[in-house]
Design an enzyme around this catalytic site. Structure first.
Site, PDB file in Angstrom:
ATOM      1  N   GLU A  59       0.766  -1.290  -0.014  1.00 58.28           N
ATOM      2  CA  GLU A  59       0.057  -0.022  -0.091  1.00 58.28           C
ATOM      3  C   GLU A  59       0.975   1.313   0.072  1.00 58.28           C
ATOM      4  OE1 GLU A  59      -3.565  -0.169   1.928  1.00 58.28           O
ATOM      5  OE2 GLU A  59      -4.025   1.818   2.163  1.00 58.28           O
ATOM      6  N   ASN A  97      -3.666  -1.640   7.365  1.00 58.03           N
ATOM      7  CA  ASN A  97      -5.008  -2.137   6.970  1.00 58.03           C
ATOM      8  C   ASN A  97      -4.675  -3.475   6.954  1.00 58.03           C
ATOM      9  OD1 ASN A  97      -6.052   0.318   6.603  1.00 58.03           O
ATOM     10  ND2 ASN A  97      -4.784   0.491   4.774  1.00 58.03           N
ATOM     11  N   GLU A 106     -11.166   4.637   8.677  1.00 56.61           N
ATOM     12  CA  GLU A 106     -10.924   4.156   7.219  1.00 56.61           C
ATOM     13  C   GLU A 106     -11.646   2.720   6.946  1.00 56.61           C
ATOM     14  OE1 GLU A 106      -7.140   5.049   5.693  1.00 56.61           O
ATOM     15  OE2 GLU A 106      -7.582   7.103   5.374  1.00 56.61           O
ATOM     16  N   ARG A 165     -11.898  17.652   9.814  1.00 56.15           N
ATOM     17  CA  ARG A 165     -11.111  16.205  10.108  1.00 56.15           C
ATOM     18  C   ARG A 165     -10.017  16.801  11.033  1.00 56.15           C
ATOM     19  NH1 ARG A 165      -8.546  12.986   5.156  1.00 56.15           N
ATOM     20  NH2 ARG A 165      -6.980  12.051   6.248  1.00 56.15           N
ATOM     21  N   ASP A 191      -3.050  14.424   6.887  1.00 56.31           N
ATOM     22  CA  ASP A 191      -2.552  13.080   6.371  1.00 56.31           C
ATOM     23  C   ASP A 191      -1.361  13.271   5.525  1.00 56.31           C
ATOM     24  OD1 ASP A 191      -2.306  10.351   5.867  1.00 56.31           O
ATOM     25  OD2 ASP A 191      -4.308  10.370   4.839  1.00 56.31           O
ATOM     26  N   GLU A 246       4.092   9.264  -0.592  1.00 59.39           N
ATOM     27  CA  GLU A 246       2.715   9.228  -0.963  1.00 59.39           C
ATOM     28  C   GLU A 246       2.035  10.661  -1.616  1.00 59.39           C
ATOM     29  OE1 GLU A 246      -0.316   7.689   1.684  1.00 59.39           O
ATOM     30  OE2 GLU A 246      -1.909   7.937   0.366  1.00 59.39           O
TER      31      GLU A 246
HETATM   32  C1  BDP Z   1      -3.561   7.402   3.982  1.00 59.83           C
HETATM   33  C2  BDP Z   1      -3.508   6.356   2.938  1.00 59.83           C
HETATM   34  C3  BDP Z   1      -3.809   5.039   3.249  1.00 59.83           C
HETATM   35  C4  BDP Z   1      -3.375   4.563   4.731  1.00 59.83           C
HETATM   36  C5  BDP Z   1      -3.620   5.766   5.394  1.00 59.83           C
HETATM   37  C6  BDP Z   1      -3.143   5.112   7.063  1.00 59.83           C
HETATM   38  O1  BDP Z   1      -3.774   6.811   1.828  1.00 59.83           O
HETATM   39  O2  BDP Z   1      -3.235   4.066   2.190  1.00 59.83           O
HETATM   40  O3  BDP Z   1      -3.908   3.166   4.871  1.00 59.83           O
HETATM   41  O4  BDP Z   1      -3.045   6.708   5.289  1.00 59.83           O
HETATM   42  O5  BDP Z   1      -2.172   5.777   7.425  1.00 59.83           O
HETATM   43  O6  BDP Z   1      -2.629   8.443   3.856  1.00 59.83           O
HETATM   44  O7  BDP Z   1      -3.749   4.196   7.733  1.00 59.83           O
END
Ligand code: BDP
Length: 695
Positions: free
Chosen positions: A163, A206, A287, A332, A361, A389
């Site tokens: 991921e 995840n 999420e 948020r 984020d 990312e």
């Molecule tokens: C976000 C990412 C996602 C991650 C999430 C996390 O897009 O893929 O699972 O963070 O940190 O920025 O859990």
């Protein structure tokens, strides 16, 4: 001897000209400076171990021998036949945990460690000094890490994907394990140990419940066995619903005795495989991941249940604070604070709460997370993202030490001036009993590990700062360049300068003045500021930029969401007045009129759009600077970076045109001179982004 050196020099030249970056910063090529070789040779005739030769100590000894033989082109003996001229590895209980001392005494060089890891880190430090041709004669240095647990978090999945990974597939070949051990696992461990990383969570937050099955535990054990001699502990990300998923329990309620029992038994099983297992990393109620809230319980209830299961083995629970319930009327920015602040003091002793550096984020620039300084009774771990990312994947050159330092040095004022985020995380502000820091790894199966060769610096810098957050980004860049690229002073200077400016350049061509979260929904390296519909409002771009005919930016002051009110009053003071707010954070906290005159003398629109143009020009500048080092570095590595800079230029143009054209539909203002209106239309850009996202 002379001939040997000559042969090595020739070989070295050949090797250097076929470099694919695999060896990272641990090249150990023969030093070209003969006087330096002579200086180091004086203490390099033998290595003697004067302590129990545990596997970690043996690693230290073998690494030192390998490094010195490469750097000096001369054999190193095993025992002291002579009285002086060697390196002695020994313990010294009086040093701090994992700390070391390197001291030249009685014609020998002593590397003393509090424990076996201390010895290992001392050996790598000596090698670093030699690799960078630093003075060693008469040396006496002492070092100890400021943070206990220095982790990498891998977001690797059981089927080999990663991921947010941009450097190939997962390093872990699950289908071959445990029988086949890829030698690369060891090279990976070496690299980590060389920068003081002492723990890795090997799978995605995840998390698939599969990692807790007997089948996978035997695979994880095989990796743990490779990492152990490098002083590295293994952690697993767990799926909170595992009792239900794996063993069909009716629920995963943390207060249900059967569920608790399940975790206790599972912990026992894990420790049967891996006796020094580190613990669990948990993403819960975030999420879409399962968690205690589904059962009407809190994060503390969930974490404490796992803590209870791990306690008999001294395991830790690392519970992530990356949560944000979908409240369309909310902000948020505030969510994690709202959920976690009330739980301060309710977590068990072996729980650490892991907080991302910023409140949203991993954006190119964020203010520090308001939880830092707000949880005096709960050890907070820092979570940085090393994988890029939101910073251009592996095609953009962005040296992240600058971003890490900016956050670490921010002052929370939690217990007066100087209560920096770094001092919260290292425990000195609130006297945390345990301290931790994590970086989301950027490694993958690409030969050069990180995709972009310059991203190796981000792995390196993360480790160095986790060890000692007072190191400067310039010093870290300096040593990394010397170990990775060249020691030619002019080239070192050029590359360093480029690295140090790179993050600001990226901010300019993507999200200037505090703009944030306007990337494409699926393509986080590209722009999609017009994104207005998604599964959740806070996954769109318009939620964050709030552009309208009057202006742009998120009002988080008292007249808006008042997220700014979560900070200490001294911090609020820095940001709550749009007249004096640092321009880097302006649109994070204020909705600012397009005509508003800024401290730069320009109107908001002119400054905002000019920064995009500057950003693109600066990528051009990076290309020119890079061209200057062409003859001073390995040609294969040179060409790889040159290619990626060209990609970055193209992507920067996309960002510029997409954002300038889109926001112009609100500002209705021309692009300020001397810059020219983009030749493409907004529709052209939307099409490009659409095509990027095609499956
Ligand atoms: C976000 C990412 C996602 C991650 C999430 C996390 O897009 O893929 O699972 O963070 O940190 O920025 O859990």
């Amino acid at each position: 001897m002379k001939n040997l050196i000559l042969i090595c020099l020739i070989l070295n030249v050949c090797v250097a000209h076929a470099d694919d970056g695999y060896r990272l910063w641990l090249k150990y090529d023969l030093l070209s400076d003969a006087s330096k070789r002579a200086e180091y040779q004086r203490f390099s005739t033998f290595i003697e171990v004067r302590t129990e030769p545990t596997p970690v100590v043996q690693t230290a000894q073998a690494e030192l021998k390998r490094g010195i033989e490469g750097l000096l082109g001369a054999k190193v003996g095993a025992t002291a036949k002579l009285k002086g001229g060697g390196i002695i590895l020994q313990k010294n209980e009086s040093l701090p945990e994992e700390g070391y001392r390197i001291e030249s005494k009685d014609d020998n060089l002593f590397i003393s460690g509090k424990d076996e890891r201390g010895i290992l880190y001392g050996c790598f430090e000596l090698l670093r000094l030699m690799q960078t041709e630093s003075p060693v004669s008469g040396i006496k240095i002492e070092q100890a890490p400021k943070i206990r647990l220095r982790m990498l978090n891998h977001w690797d999945n059981p089927l080999g994907t990663i991921e947010r990974g941009y450097a190939g597939a997962s390093l872990w070949k699950w289908y071959e394990l445990p029988e086949t051990i890829d030698p690369r696992y060891q090279d990976y461990a070496r690299a980590n140990a060389s920068i003081g990383i002492n723990a890795v969570a090997i799978n995605n937050v995840n998390a698939s419940a599969r990692f807790l099955t007997t089948e996978y535990l035997s695979k994880v054990k095989a990796l743990a066995d490779v990492f152990r001699p490098y002083g590295i502990q293994v952690f697993l990300s767990i799926n909170f619903a595992s009792p239900k998923i794996l063993d069909k329990l009716p629920n995963s309620d943390p207060l249900d005795p059967d569920v608790r029992k399940w975790w206790q038994e599972k912990a026992k099983e894990v420790y049967r495989y891996i006796p020094d297992f580190g613990g669990f990393l948990v993403k819960a109620n975030s999420e879409g991941e399962p968690g205690p809230q589904e059962h009407g319980r809190t994060h503390a209830d969930g974490a404490n249940m796992l803590a209870e299961a791990l306690r008999p083995f001294n395991g830790k629970v690392i519970w992530r604070a990356f949560v944000y319930s979908p409240d369309p009327a909310g902000d948020r920015f505030r969510e994690a604070y709202n959920e976690f602040k009330p739980l301060d003091g309710l977590f068990d002793k072996n729980v650490v709460v892991q907080v991302k550096n910023g409140p949203i984020d991993f954006q190119p620039r964020e203010p520090f997370h308001p939880l830092f300084g707000a949880m005096p009774k709960t050890p907070l771990a820092m979570e940085f993202q090393i994988t890029q990312e939101y910073l251009g994947f592996s095609t953009n050159l962005v040296y992240l030490a600058t971003l890490f330092k900016e956050c670490l040095e921010a002052d929370t004022y939690a217990s007066g001036k100087g209560s920096t985020v770094a001092k919260v995380v290292d425990g000195s502000v609130h006297q945390y009993a345990f301290t931790a820091i994590a970086g989301v790894a950027n490694t993958g199966s690409d030969r050069n590990w990180t995709g972009h060769l310059m991203s190796q610096a981000n792995w390196y810098a993360y480790g160095r700062l986790a060890w000692d957050h007072t190191l400067s980004e310039a010093q870290i860049a300096d040593e990394w360049i010397k170990m990775t690229w060249t020691k030619a002073p002019a080239a070192v200077l050029t590359i360093k300068n480029l690295m140090l400016r790179s993050r600001e350049i990226y901010v300019n061509h993507t999200t200037p003045l505090g703009l944030h979260h306007v990337m494409g929904q699926g393509i986080h390296f590209g722009p999609e500021p017009w994104l207005s519909r998604s599964a959740r409002p806070d996954w769109t771009s318009i939620y964050y930029h709030r552009a309208d005919s009057a202006g742009i930016g998120f009002n988080r002051t008292v007249t808006g969401s008042n997220a700014l009110g979560l900070y200490h009053p001294e911090v609020q003071k820095q940001w709550n007045n749009p007249e004096t707010c640092d321009l880097n954070y302006l649109l994070w906290f204020h909705h600012v009129g397009w005509n508003k005159r800024l401290s730069t003398g320009k109107s908001l629109w002119d400054e905002f759009s000019a920064r995009y143009y500057q950003g693109v020009e600066e990528v051009g500048w990076m290309q020119e600077e890079w061209a200057k080092v062409r003859d001073m570095v390995d040609p294969e590595m040179y060409a790889d970076v040159a290619g990626r800079l060209a990609v970055q230029y193209r992507e920067a143009l996309n960002w510029r045109d997409a954002c300038v054209l889109y926001f112009q539909t609100f500002s209705k203002k021309p692009v300020p001179a001397p810059f020219q209106q983009p030749t493409r239309t907004l529709e052209d850009l939307k099409k490009i982004v659409e095509i990027y996202q095609l499956k």
